[in-house]
Design a protein around this motif. Structure first.
Motif, PDB file in Angstrom:
ATOM      1  N   ILE A  60       0.837  -1.203   0.000  1.00  0.00           N
ATOM      2  CA  ILE A  60       0.000   0.000   0.000  1.00  0.00           C
ATOM      3  C   ILE A  60       0.871   1.251   0.000  1.00  0.00           C
ATOM      4  CG2 ILE A  60      -1.658   1.348   1.364  1.00  0.00           C
ATOM      5  CD1 ILE A  60      -2.830  -1.367   2.301  1.00  0.00           C
ATOM      6  N   GLN A  61       1.896   1.253   0.837  1.00  0.00           N
ATOM      7  CA  GLN A  61       2.748   2.432   0.951  1.00  0.00           C
ATOM      8  C   GLN A  61       3.585   2.675  -0.298  1.00  0.00           C
ATOM      9  OE1 GLN A  61       4.585   1.187   4.575  1.00  0.00           O
ATOM     10  NE2 GLN A  61       3.260   2.451   5.843  1.00  0.00           N
ATOM     11  N   LYS A  62       3.922   1.595  -1.016  1.00  0.00           N
ATOM     12  CA  LYS A  62       4.678   1.729  -2.255  1.00  0.00           C
ATOM     13  C   LYS A  62       3.763   1.915  -3.473  1.00  0.00           C
ATOM     14  CE  LYS A  62       8.126  -1.277  -2.604  1.00  0.00           C
ATOM     15  NZ  LYS A  62       8.891  -2.546  -2.450  1.00  0.00           N
ATOM     16  N   ASN A  63       2.476   2.080  -3.180  1.00  0.00           N
ATOM     17  CA  ASN A  63       1.475   2.356  -4.208  1.00  0.00           C
ATOM     18  C   ASN A  63       1.364   1.245  -5.247  1.00  0.00           C
ATOM     19  OD1 ASN A  63      -0.607   3.942  -5.261  1.00  0.00           O
ATOM     20  ND2 ASN A  63       0.748   4.963  -6.707  1.00  0.00           N
TER      21      ASN A  63
ATOM     22  N   PHE B 199      13.837   1.750  -2.606  1.00  0.00           N
ATOM     23  CA  PHE B 199      13.459   1.114  -1.345  1.00  0.00           C
ATOM     24  C   PHE B 199      14.379  -0.076  -1.055  1.00  0.00           C
ATOM     25  CE2 PHE B 199       9.612   3.284  -2.721  1.00  0.00           C
ATOM     26  CZ  PHE B 199       9.177   3.880  -1.550  1.00  0.00           C
ATOM     27  N   ILE B 200      14.695  -0.835  -2.098  1.00  0.00           N
ATOM     28  CA  ILE B 200      15.589  -1.981  -1.936  1.00  0.00           C
ATOM     29  C   ILE B 200      16.970  -1.514  -1.496  1.00  0.00           C
ATOM     30  CG2 ILE B 200      16.714  -3.893  -3.137  1.00  0.00           C
ATOM     31  CD1 ILE B 200      14.280  -4.010  -4.986  1.00  0.00           C
TER      32      ILE B 200
ATOM     33  N   ASN C 260       8.664   8.226   0.239  1.00  0.00           N
ATOM     34  CA  ASN C 260       7.583   8.628  -0.674  1.00  0.00           C
ATOM     35  C   ASN C 260       7.382  10.145  -0.668  1.00  0.00           C
ATOM     36  OD1 ASN C 260       6.752   6.176  -1.836  1.00  0.00           O
ATOM     37  ND2 ASN C 260       5.568   5.628  -0.022  1.00  0.00           N
ATOM     38  N   THR C 261       7.568  10.771   0.477  1.00  0.00           N
ATOM     39  CA  THR C 261       7.458  12.235   0.569  1.00  0.00           C
ATOM     40  C   THR C 261       8.551  12.901  -0.246  1.00  0.00           C
ATOM     41  OG1 THR C 261       6.456  12.123   2.773  1.00  0.00           O
ATOM     42  CG2 THR C 261       7.486  14.224   2.138  1.00  0.00           C
ATOM     43  N   TRP C 262       9.765  12.394  -0.145  1.00  0.00           N
ATOM     44  CA  TRP C 262      10.865  12.949  -0.955  1.00  0.00           C
ATOM     45  C   TRP C 262      10.554  12.825  -2.444  1.00  0.00           C
ATOM     46  CZ3 TRP C 262      14.901   9.696   2.182  1.00  0.00           C
ATOM     47  CH2 TRP C 262      15.147  10.322   3.412  1.00  0.00           C
ATOM     48  N   LEU C 263      10.002  11.672  -2.834  1.00  0.00           N
ATOM     49  CA  LEU C 263       9.732  11.418  -4.248  1.00  0.00           C
ATOM     50  C   LEU C 263       8.541  12.213  -4.763  1.00  0.00           C
ATOM     51  CD1 LEU C 263      10.223   7.534  -4.263  1.00  0.00           C
ATOM     52  CD2 LEU C 263      11.692   9.184  -5.432  1.00  0.00           C
TER      53      LEU C 263
ATOM     54  N   ALA D 229       6.050  14.521  -2.798  1.00  0.00           N
ATOM     55  CA  ALA D 229       5.795  15.891  -2.331  1.00  0.00           C
ATOM     56  C   ALA D 229       6.960  16.822  -2.671  1.00  0.00           C
ATOM     57  CB  ALA D 229       5.524  15.886  -0.828  1.00  0.00           C
ATOM     58  N   ASP D 230       8.182  16.369  -2.401  1.00  0.00           N
ATOM     59  CA  ASP D 230       9.359  17.206  -2.661  1.00  0.00           C
ATOM     60  C   ASP D 230       9.844  17.112  -4.107  1.00  0.00           C
ATOM     61  OD1 ASP D 230       9.288  17.921   0.005  1.00  0.00           O
ATOM     62  OD2 ASP D 230      10.715  16.383   0.620  1.00  0.00           O
ATOM     63  N   GLU D 231       9.335  16.097  -4.829  1.00  0.00           N
ATOM     64  CA  GLU D 231       9.674  15.892  -6.240  1.00  0.00           C
ATOM     65  C   GLU D 231      11.186  15.801  -6.465  1.00  0.00           C
ATOM     66  OE1 GLU D 231       7.701  19.033  -8.363  1.00  0.00           O
ATOM     67  OE2 GLU D 231       5.777  17.988  -8.312  1.00  0.00           O
ATOM     68  N   LEU D 232      11.852  15.077  -5.567  1.00  0.00           N
ATOM     69  CA  LEU D 232      13.294  14.864  -5.704  1.00  0.00           C
ATOM     70  C   LEU D 232      13.542  13.651  -6.598  1.00  0.00           C
ATOM     71  CD1 LEU D 232      14.393  15.377  -1.998  1.00  0.00           C
ATOM     72  CD2 LEU D 232      14.583  17.009  -3.868  1.00  0.00           C
ATOM     73  N   LYS D 233      14.597  13.730  -7.397  1.00  0.00           N
ATOM     74  CA  LYS D 233      14.935  12.610  -8.274  1.00  0.00           C
ATOM     75  C   LYS D 233      15.513  11.467  -7.437  1.00  0.00           C
ATOM     76  CE  LYS D 233      15.882  15.459 -12.339  1.00  0.00           C
ATOM     77  NZ  LYS D 233      16.913  15.876 -13.335  1.00  0.00           N
ATOM     78  N   PRO D 234      15.157  10.226  -7.782  1.00  0.00           N
ATOM     79  CA  PRO D 234      15.709   9.078  -7.041  1.00  0.00           C
ATOM     80  C   PRO D 234      17.229   9.101  -6.963  1.00  0.00           C
ATOM     81  CG  PRO D 234      13.939   8.350  -8.490  1.00  0.00           C
ATOM     82  CD  PRO D 234      14.175   9.800  -8.805  1.00  0.00           C
ATOM     83  N   ALA D 235      17.879   9.533  -8.043  1.00  0.00           N
ATOM     84  CA  ALA D 235      19.351   9.564  -8.049  1.00  0.00           C
ATOM     85  C   ALA D 235      19.895  10.500  -6.977  1.00  0.00           C
ATOM     86  CB  ALA D 235      19.854   9.991  -9.422  1.00  0.00           C
ATOM     87  N   LEU D 236      19.205  11.615  -6.733  1.00  0.00           N
ATOM     88  CA  LEU D 236      19.659  12.570  -5.721  1.00  0.00           C
ATOM     89  C   LEU D 236      19.459  11.988  -4.320  1.00  0.00           C
ATOM     90  CD1 LEU D 236      20.890  15.427  -5.667  1.00  0.00           C
ATOM     91  CD2 LEU D 236      18.594  16.313  -5.238  1.00  0.00           C
TER      92      LEU D 236
END
Length: 230
Positions: free
Chosen positions: A76-79, A123-124, A143-146, A148-155
């Protein structure tokens, strides 16, 4: 005497599973245990049980109810899974599972799939570095970083690496790094690398002049939590 099984019996005892799910689940960041829970949810839905309990699912699996509950929460949390409310003819509300979020991720266009893959593997990576499953709070923070904050996974991965190198492996520290980078207008890994290198070089020069008469460890790092060197 053994009862013979008819071809019709076999045909009616089937579960429809998208081949693409079996092909691509790892690229979405799902593991085999999560897939088995998803398949058991599909099976329950086929049997008109649209909201199976962890105990219902665990009765057909090799892991227990608690682990099954943890996997459901993570899905659920990972949508990948959602809970929806349905109203019957008597206007009574009931909860049901929906796998629509999973199907949307699975069958999106290619460029969206790349982002989904990055989001899933992050997550892994965190679990590997922390050496344990993430808590619901920690998953929500990522999930908030991804989202709400729209941060790139690489960052986010770069901030994780920074915390590992500095032996400050905790979410508060990583969050402070990301917020500091955002405040400075740093949006790429290359920008973050340059900023970190520049800081350490300046800090080294300062230490050279101010600590010439003191014996101390030459390794140093920027403490993103309090804004001063340790």
């Amino acid at each position: 005497m053994k009862k013979s099984i008819s071809f019709q019996d076999i045909l009616t005892n089937q579960l429809q599973i998208p081949i693409k799910l079996l092909d691509d689940y790892t690229s979405l960041g799902l593991d085999e245990r999560e897939i088995m829970v998803i398949l058991q949810i599909l099976r329950s839905m086929q049997d008109n049980n649209e909201f199976p309990t962890p105990n219902d699912l665990a009765s057909h699996l090799t892991f227990d109810e608690k682990e099954c509950s943890d996997i459901l929460r993570k899905l659920i949390q990972k949508n990948f899974l959602s809970i929806e409310q349905l109203k019957n003819e008597q206007d009574q509300l009931s909860e049901v599972y929906s796998l629509n979020p999973l199907w949307e991720k699975l069958f999106t266009k290619e460029e969206e799939k790349v982002n989904t893959q990055e989001d899933g593997t992050i997550f892994i990576l965190f679990e590997q570095e922390f050496g344990r499953p993430l808590s619901p709070f920690e998953i929500e923070m990522i999930n908030t970083w991804l989202d709400a904050d729209e941060l790139k996974p690489a960052l986010i991965k770069a901030a994780l690496r920074e915390s590992v190198l500095m032996a400050k492996l905790n979410f508060k520290y990583i969050d402070r790094i990301l917020r500091d980078w955002k405040k400075k207008g740093i949006h790429t890994v290359e920008q973050a690398r340059k900023a970190s290198k520049s800081f350490h070089q300046n800090q080294a020069q300062t230490l050279k002049h101010t600590e010439t008469n003191k014996k101390r460890d030459t390794s140093f790092y920027y403490n993103w939590l309090d804004g001063e060197d340790n």
